[in-house]
Design an enzyme around this catalytic site. Structure first.
Site, mmCIF file in Angstrom:
data_model
loop_
_atom_site.group_PDB
_atom_site.id
_atom_site.type_symbol
_atom_site.label_atom_id
_atom_site.label_comp_id
_atom_site.label_asym_id
_atom_site.label_seq_id
_atom_site.Cartn_x
_atom_site.Cartn_y
_atom_site.Cartn_z
ATOM 1 N N LEU B 42 13.828 3.009 -39.560
ATOM 2 C CA LEU B 42 14.439 1.718 -39.300
ATOM 3 C C LEU B 42 15.036 1.407 -40.849
ATOM 4 C CD1 LEU B 42 12.566 -0.524 -36.967
ATOM 5 C CD2 LEU B 42 14.761 0.325 -36.817
ATOM 6 N N ALA B 43 14.130 1.673 -41.893
ATOM 7 C CA ALA B 43 14.523 1.363 -43.294
ATOM 8 C C ALA B 43 15.562 2.113 -43.988
ATOM 9 C CB ALA B 43 13.099 1.598 -44.061
ATOM 10 N N HIS B 265 -6.027 0.672 -35.059
ATOM 11 C CA HIS B 265 -5.589 -0.378 -33.766
ATOM 12 C C HIS B 265 -6.633 0.041 -32.700
ATOM 13 C CE1 HIS B 265 -3.401 -1.810 -30.387
ATOM 14 N NE2 HIS B 265 -2.360 -2.155 -31.287
ATOM 15 N N ARG B 329 -7.665 -7.293 -34.415
ATOM 16 C CA ARG B 329 -7.413 -5.749 -34.374
ATOM 17 C C ARG B 329 -8.854 -5.308 -35.193
ATOM 18 N NH1 ARG B 329 -1.354 -3.968 -35.141
ATOM 19 N NH2 ARG B 329 -0.424 -4.598 -33.127
ATOM 20 N N GLU B 424 7.618 1.223 -44.317
ATOM 21 C CA GLU B 424 6.303 1.374 -44.398
ATOM 22 C C GLU B 424 5.817 2.244 -45.874
ATOM 23 O OE1 GLU B 424 4.831 2.996 -40.902
ATOM 24 O OE2 GLU B 424 2.672 3.440 -41.470
ATOM 25 N N ARG B 434 -1.564 -5.691 -41.431
ATOM 26 C CA ARG B 434 -0.119 -6.124 -40.839
ATOM 27 C C ARG B 434 -0.376 -6.940 -39.521
ATOM 28 N NH1 ARG B 434 3.097 -4.097 -37.188
ATOM 29 N NH2 ARG B 434 2.194 -2.081 -37.087
ATOM 30 N N LEU B 440 8.551 -3.726 -38.119
ATOM 31 C CA LEU B 440 10.164 -3.573 -37.721
ATOM 32 C C LEU B 440 11.010 -4.374 -38.450
ATOM 33 C CD1 LEU B 440 9.523 -2.760 -33.899
ATOM 34 C CD2 LEU B 440 9.571 -1.182 -35.929
#
Ligand SMILES: Cc1cc2nc3c(=O)[nH]c(=O)nc-3n(C[C@H](O)[C@H](O)[C@H](O)COP(=O)(O)OP(=O)(O)OC[C@H]3O[C@@H](n4cnc5c(N)ncnc54)[C@H](O)[C@@H]3O)c2cc1C
Ligand code: SF4
Ligand code: FES
Lengths: 254, 640, 217
Positions: B42-43, B265, B329, B424, B434, B440
């Site tokens: 994405l970045a 997670h 989490r 990231e 986070r 995203l």
């Protein structure tokens, strides 16, 4: 491995090809300790670890996410793209789907537009070329109106989404008797054709993407439908019909 | 003290003012600059597209065969924005506050506020690109809520949000490829950053098809190379994710910030055997209806159905009566670890806990549960071969995201002039933890809306100097870097021991998971610090790398990355040891409240730890960036 | 891109011409089949029908030119696509497999198509251009032709080929022209198969019937 009782013994016939110019051949390997819980790629990892320690070259195969979304993995297993399970990528296929003693033949995706690089690794950059030819909406960063400025009916949005789920794996091309990339191409054309944002460029897009598809050496679609059943995302043939419609429309629009 | 270059003025006006004050490059001059972008997630993809649209020449590198395979593709849940479409009281301020608080007050206020500000533009941009977000029947965009927020602000595209956003950014980039503004180099693995006259002037990369080591010159370098979760070997990250690009930049002088902040997670599929190659994330939403439990007694090997209520321990409900199964989490993850450490874990490996839907099915009926979670149950069954409608799911925490990364200032520039880090790969916005659906947002904010402005400032300022000290592939630093990389490759290819690279990576991962995972202690970390060099030694003595350099060689690629992990792991441990407090993803058992919650030490540790490289096996030097909280009040979390 | 290039220079354009012409040819097949059934009513009826057709004059020529054009386009473009498709995969799979989709009929389109071309040419030679006193005296020619058992077998095989070709081709044409709905697709597929069967059986019945009736003293 924990429960030795149900380990599978398998005979693998794997396509080995040193490089693009090598002729390549099927080579047999016996694996006697395959856990049914392994994924297909883990089974290959397992074989590769053995090969490496025996001083042989491991089998080259592509993979990354290993959860069915990146589109990197893929091979033709017993004549079927991504193996026999429908709606499944190779990385999601598990060995419990195979019988003890089974012979499994593993070949690369074959198509002139996807030249083999090594073993099971093929060059699918032709897909990027197709997208480059028009698989986008021309909007510069910062130029966008408010996201809710154009309402889009849920039905259309859902259809566009269904088309957009293509992961670019190439299984459709591998399965097509004509090695056509029409399912892949139509998924992108459909996604944008269904959305109002995509309409202004619709005619130009379909013409130039089809022309690029042909130029790259993919075959033409003769409506067999093998692509859609091989597609791990079960992209519908309706998209190819939509592409055809868009193409016909583009003939009469300026 | 590090200068983060945060603009002066009130928080809400910093970004606007900054944009007004920074220098612009004359449009006609933009095409005289070349910017190198490494990474097409994405970045990277959004940055490549946006910079090219502005007129810069962009060269984009990725080790994938196509940009669309970047790991961003795998993100499931969604992307946050402060649109307030549901009219439930969301504001930019609230998104900012939730992110700061979610990060356990270890993020930079100014960056996070900017992130919240541009979040809305991201959604607009993506919709204009044709990203098919979920909509309701009226044709408008739908939202859902995510952990750590009391408002519904998450935009999503079924369980494939990352895929759709990435394909949007990818297509915007491919449009620039077609226009000749982006030169796309796939199957290129960046091996080093090249610095000339104090500025980042390019990289060198290995052509993964033929092994050629290629120099790439530029006027600025942008790294968008993702996170380092795979140092743990098993994680939810894609197999190829690695730290090499960031780490090699670190070796060339870029400081590395907060490496010990790793997010784990709680709801992933457990490890099933010693050949397992990666872990799969199951959506957190399952905890809305599933009940987490383990047997009361150690070693109870009965199948779950035969364990009576009296012998079950619903430990989250027991310990956290008000939040129960919905604790955050990190809390959920840590407690799963505790019960397994006690020997009460389930499954073949004893490293799993049950997530049981029996009560929910009895209460709401199977159809309702199917409607809510059908696709997840289906995926679970596909992978495990077990039917979760009948047998409780088995889950276990897994490494998922890394908040740490290259230190960057407000302009996203690292400590090396001209070297930027996005997504990231930098440390900037998430503090010590986070929130869901924020990665995203950050990746796209950095690429679409921050770097296009801030890089202009640098280029406009450095223009004269860059031209005076122009570089070519023949410049000494490039030649040296090519030689170094060639030597290193040869060294790796010479490894002819008895172990596969994976087995050594797995060993490192196990150690990191045990000693520097969900819950850390001084002793454990010291043990890890002592063992990592031994594993590294084992690698250089006993690993085996088959094949040649001048061809596609996946084991060689792996070996190079693992070699970096083996050095980088030490930095994580050093950071974890030095941070004598618990915060977010970093839990030190010595520092907890009487209830067992993370205990921050704001007096001493309200800073970013940015590490400077000193050599392999040498302790890194700590530089601090003070975190000033002028707009929010620091509070302690409690989920009792 | 010019219109001509877009139509004849792209795979989709070409196959849309193939699809469009196929529908024209399907109409012809139906028309021809109906006409054939005059044979059942004896020589006078059949030749009368033929005469009526000839009396169409220029209209008939135009129809004939149209059909020939449609056929030539259909065949040449389909063949050009088939050749392209053959070169699109040069190495074969060692193991053939399928998850569904392709049928025997869809895979043999080029073969049945080529057979139909040969059949058609011979058909014209045997019937349309067969030497005779009056051009509409057709019944006699047909009768003579089917007196040979071998010709009957050859004819039945050929019209079966047409049937097979149509089974895939008919529904395929709709897909190619972009006419598609999820709810009509299964029905259209069945219709296509039914059409193929009707063509194969419908054309076969006549010579078989004629042979059987002839065999009687
Ligand atoms: C399973 C999963 C689910 C997630 N779900 C969510 C979610 O719902 N919401 C959310 O906000 N976040 C989510 N995340 C986190 C989020 O997906 C990532 O943090 C984010 O996508 C990272 O984007 P990126 O652009 O920084 O890097 P990446 O997408 O990782 O891209 C890295 C790029 O760098 C390239 N690269 C790296 N090193 C080199 C090198 N040496 N040479 C050349 N190229 C290189 C790679 O080829 C790749 O193109 C999830 C993460 C995982 C693992
Ligand atoms: S259409 Fe299906 S098979 Fe083809 S590339 Fe896309 S996901 Fe793969
Ligand atoms: S490895 Fe990503 S789809 Fe299979």
């Amino acid at each position: 491995m924990s429960s030795n009782g149900n380990l599978l013994q398998l005979k693998l016939r794997v396509w080995r090809q040193k490089g693009p110019d090598d002729a390549g051949k099927l080579v047999e390997y016996q694996l006697d300790d395959v856990s049914p819980d392994m994924s297909f790629l883990e089974m290959l990892d397992h074989l590769n670890a053995k090969l490496i320690l025996e001083g042989q070259e491991p089998i080259a195969f592509e993979h990354d996410c290993r959860e069915g979304i990146c589109g990197a993995c893929g091979a033709v297993v017993n004549g079927m793209s991504h193996g026999q399970e429908k709606g499944t990528t190779l990385c999601q296929l598990h060995m419990r789907k195979f019988r003890n003693g089974e012979t499994i033949t593993i070949e690369p995706f074959r198509a002139s537009a996807f030249p083999i690089i090594k073993d099971l690794v093929v060059d699918r950059s032709a897909f990027d070329q197709i997208i480059r030819a028009g698989g986008y909406i021309s909007v510069n960063t910062g130029n966008a109106p408010d996201a809710n400025a154009i309402p889009i009916g849920k039905d259309k949005a859902d259809l566009a989404f269904d088309a957009a789920t293509c992961i670019g794996c190439g299984a459709c091309v591998a399965a097509c008797p004509n090695a056509s990339a029409m399912l892949f191409l139509s998924a992108k054309v459909s996604q944008f054709a269904l959305l109002p944002q995509g309409r202004p460029e619709a005619a130009r897009r379909v013409k130039s993407m089809v022309a690029m598809h042909d130029e790259l050496g993919f075959g033409s679609c003769t409506n067999h439908g093998e692509c859609s059943t091989a597609c791990p995302k079960e992209i519908s043939l309706a998209n190819i019909a939509r592409l055809n419609r868009e193409f016909a429309k583009s003939l009469i629009s300026v | 003290m590090l200068d983060s270059k945060i603009p002066a003025g009130p928080l809400t006006e910093k970004w606007d003012k900054h944009r007004m004050n920074i220098k612009l490059v004359n449009p006609a001059n933009k095409r005289k600059f070349t910017i190198l972008v490494v990474g097409t997630g994405l970045a990277g993809a959004s940055a490549s597209a946006s910079l090219a649209e502005l007129g810069y020449n962009v060269i984009t590198l990725t080790y994938h065969d196509t940009p669309r395979r970047a790991h961003s593709i795998a993100a499931q849940g969604g992307i946050n924005a402060a649109k307030n479409y549901p009219n439930d009281g969301d504001t930019i301020w609230r998104l900012f506050y939730d992110t700061i608080k979610g990060g356990d007050f270890r993020a930079r206020e100014a960056n996070v506020y900017r992130l919240a500000q541009v979040s809305n533009n991201i959604i607009d941009q993506c919709v204009a690109q044709g990203v098919p977000f979920a909509r309701d029947y009226g044709g408008l965009l739908a939202n859902r809520s995510f952990g750590g927020a009391l408002v519904s602000r998450t935009f999503y595209a079924r369980g494939q949000t990352g895929q759709q956003l990435l394909l949007g950014a990818y297509s915007a980039m491919m449009r620039q490829v077609a226009l000749g503004k982006v030169k796309l180099m796939t199957r290129r693995e960046m091996l080093d950053v090249v610095i000339h006259n104090g500025r980042a002037r390019g990289v060198i990369a290995r052509n993964m098809l033929n092994g050629q080591i290629e120099p790439y010159t530029a006027d600025a370098v942008v790294l968008a190379t993702g996170g380092y979760g795979n140092v743990y070997f098993l994680s939810t990250n894609a197999k190829a994710c690695n730290v090499s690009a960031a780490y090699r930049a670190h070796k060339k002088g870029a400081f590395f910030a907060n490496p010990c902040y790793v997010q784990i997670h709680p709801t992933c599929l457990p490890v099933h055997g010693d050949i397992q190659s990666k872990l799969t994330l199951m959506s957190e939403s399952l905890r809305n209806d599933g009940r987490v439990w383990v047997p009361k007694n150690k070693g109870d090997k009965r199948p779950p159905a035969e364990i009576p209520e009296a012998d079950r321990d619903y430990y989250l409900e027991r310990k956290y009566p008000s939040f129960g199964n919905l604790v955050p989490r990190d809390v959920a993850s840590r407690n799963a670890k505790y019960v397994c450490d006690e020997g009460r874990g389930v499954g073949e490996t004893g490293l799993a806990v049950y997530l049981d839907f029996a009560d929910a099915i009895q209460r709401d009926g199977e159809e309702t549960i199917r409607a809510k979670y059908g696709n997840l149950f289906h995926m679970y069954e596909k992978i495990t071969g077990e039917n979760p409608y009948r047998v409780p799911m088995k889950i276990f925490p897994a490494v998922h995201y890394t908040m740490g990364g290259l230190w960057v200032d407000y302009n996203l520039m690292t400590t090396v002039p001209g070297l930027y880090a996005l997504g990231e790969c930098n440390f900037s916005d998430h503090g010590a933890n986070r929130l869901g659906a924020s990665a995203l947002m950050q990746g796209l904010a950095d690429g679409y809306f921050v770097i296009p402005y801030t890089i202009g400032d640098y280029l406009a300022t450095a223009w004269g100097d860059l031209r005076k000290h122009d570089v070519t592939p023949e410049t000494a630093e490039f030649k040296d870097a090519v030689k170094d990389a060639t030597d290193k490759t040869e060294k790796l290819l010479a490894l002819n021991g008895e172990r596969t690279v994976d087995s050594i990576h797995r060993e490192l991962g196990m150690l990191m998971w045990d000693k520097c995972g969900m819950s850390r202690t001084k002793e454990g970390l010291e043990e890890a610090a002592a063992k990592i060099p031994q594993i590294r030694e084992e690698f250089w003595r006993n690993a085996k790398v088959p094949g040649r350099g001048a061809e596609l060689n996946q084991e060689l690629e792996k070996a190079g990355r693992v070699a970096d992990f083996l050095e980088f792991a030490e930095l994580i441990v050093q950071d974890a040891l030095h941070r004598e407090e618990s915060c977010g993803g970093h839990f030190r058992e010595e520092y907890q409240t009487p209830e067992g919650e993370a205990l921050r030490n704001d007096e001493e540790f309200a800073y970013v730890a940015a590490w400077e490289y000193n050599g392999v096996g040498e302790a890194a030097t700590l530089h601090k960036e003070e975190l000033k909280f002028e707009n929010v009040e620091l509070t302690q979390r409690s989920y009792k | 891109m010019t219109l001509v290039k877009q139509i004849f220079g792209t795979s989709v354009g070409r196959k849309q011409v193939v699809g469009l012409t196929s529908l024209v040819l399907c109409l012809f097949i139906v028309g021809h089949l109906i006409g054939n059934y005059y044979l059942l009513f004896g020589e006078a009826a059949f030749d009368g029908y033929a005469q009526k057709l000839y009396h169409l004059g220029y209209l008939l020529y135009m129809i004939e030119i149209g059909l020939v054009t449609a056929f030539v386009l259909h065949f040449t473009l389909a063949m050009s696509l088939a050749l392209k498709n053959m070169s699109a995969r040069q190495s074969r799979y060692a193991v053939a497999g399928s998850k569904g989709g392709a049928t025997w009929f869809s895979r043999t389109m080029a073969i049945t198509g080529t057979w139909i071309l040969i059949f058609l040419i011979l058909h014209l030679i045997h019937f349309k251009f067969a030497p005779r006193d009056h051009h509409y005296e057709l019944y006699h020619i047909v009768d003579q032709f089917f007196a040979s058992k071998a010709y009957v077998v050859y004819y039945v095989i050929s019209v079966c080929c047409v049937g097979f070709h149509v089974m895939h081709g008919f529904q395929s044409a709709f897909q190619t022209l972009g006419i598609y709905r999820d709810d009509i697709k299964p029905g259209l597929e069945k219709l296509s198969v039914a059409f193929g069967v009707i063509v194969a059986v419908g054309y076969s019945v006549l010579p078989i019937f004629m042979t059987l009736t002839e065999a009687k003293p």
